[in-house]
Design an enzyme around this catalytic site. Sequence first.
Site, PDB file in Angstrom:
ATOM      1  N   GLY A  10      34.342   5.583 -20.298  1.00 45.99           N
ATOM      2  CA  GLY A  10      33.947   6.972 -20.485  1.00 45.99           C
ATOM      3  C   GLY A  10      35.112   7.925 -20.344  1.00 45.99           C
ATOM      4  N   LEU A  73      31.300   5.017 -11.704  1.00 44.49           N
ATOM      5  CA  LEU A  73      31.209   6.177 -12.588  1.00 44.49           C
ATOM      6  C   LEU A  73      30.197   5.949 -13.705  1.00 44.49           C
ATOM      7  CD1 LEU A  73      34.213   6.294 -11.307  1.00 44.49           C
ATOM      8  CD2 LEU A  73      34.713   7.815 -13.210  1.00 44.49           C
ATOM      9  N   TYR A 145      19.079  13.144 -14.405  1.00 47.88           N
ATOM     10  CA  TYR A 145      20.473  13.048 -13.949  1.00 47.88           C
ATOM     11  C   TYR A 145      20.628  13.624 -12.549  1.00 47.88           C
ATOM     12  CZ  TYR A 145      25.584  13.555 -14.138  1.00 47.88           C
ATOM     13  OH  TYR A 145      26.926  13.478 -13.886  1.00 47.88           O
ATOM     14  N   TYR A 159      23.410   2.254   2.673  1.00 45.47           N
ATOM     15  CA  TYR A 159      24.291   1.076   2.737  1.00 45.47           C
ATOM     16  C   TYR A 159      25.396   1.259   3.770  1.00 45.47           C
ATOM     17  CZ  TYR A 159      22.384  -2.056  -0.737  1.00 45.47           C
ATOM     18  OH  TYR A 159      21.582  -2.971  -1.390  1.00 45.47           O
TER      19      TYR A 159
END
Length: 313
Positions: A10, A73, A145, A159
Amino acid sequence: MRYLVTGGAGFVGSHLCACLLSEGHDVTCVDNLRTGRRENLAKLLGNDGFRLLELDIRDDLPLEGPVDCVFNLASPASPPHYQRDPLDTLLTNVEGTKHMLELARKSGARFVQASTSEVYGNPLEEPQSESYLGNVNPCGPRSCYDEGKRCAETLCYIYRERHGVDVRVSRIFNTYGPHMSQDDGRVISNFVVQALLGKPLTVYGDGSQTRSFCYVSDTVRGLIALSHVDGPLFGPVNLGNPAEITVGELARRVIERIDPSLGVETHPLPADDPLRRRPDISLARQELGWEPTVDLDEGLTATISYFKEVLGA
C-alpha cells in the site's frame, strides 16, 4: 532484524518496506493487493532481503522462522476503498489484527499497529490528544473503518495485558506523497489529479473544514521510531503534522502550482466527515524524539511530480 509488514504494497506500507530494506533488514511483505499495488514495490522485488506474499492477513502465512517485529498496516484506508466492502474492512481490522497478534505472541515479536486519527471521529476537542476518547458514529458509512481500528486497538491492549506482547499503537493522521492511488478519494490526491487533468477541484462543504497533512517520509520515520523506542508504551501515540490548513486553502495552493485558471466545484459534505483534524504530538516529541520535518509546500511539489509521471501529464 526480520520484519513482517502487512499491507506492505500500500501507500505507506511500501515506503516503510523500502526504508527498512535500506537499513539492511530482511522484510517480508504481506498484501492481498485489493488496494495495495505491485507497482509500489517495483524497486524492491529484486532485492534478496525482500519477499512478497500475496495473501490476506486472515490466512495462514508460510513464514520461514520467527520474526522480530510486525508492522500491521493491512486495511483499506481511504473512504472509497474501505466503503467498497465494509464487512471485509471491519474483519480485516478485527480478525486480521488478532491473527497477526497471535503470530507476534508466538514469535516473541514486537507489534506495531497502524491505527488512525479516524478513531477520534468528528472531534469535539482541538487539537486531538491521545487521551481524547473521540466522537464516533458506530452506525455510519465510515464506521467499518473507524470502529474496526478502535477494536484493533482494544485487541492490542488485551494481548499486551494478557499475553505480554510488546505492542505499540500509532494513530496516523492524514498522510500524503508518492504511491498514493489516483482514485483513493483522499483530498490531496483528488485535487492534484483533477488539476493535472484540467478539471475543477471538488470541494465538499464550504472548504472551511481543516486537515493537517504529514508527508509520507515523516510518517514512516515515526513508525520506525515507535518500533525502536526502549521500554513499554502503554498507550497510543499520534503521528501527524500539527500544521492545520483549510481544505479551501489547500485547493488554492494546488491550483496555484498547476493551473491558475482552474476553479472549484462545491458539493455537500459527506456523512460524518470531520470538520477539524489536528494532532497533539507532544507525546511523540517526548517519547520518540519525533516530529515532522517536511512542510506542505515541499511535500506538494514532490506529490505533484509523482502524479505527473503516473498520468503522463
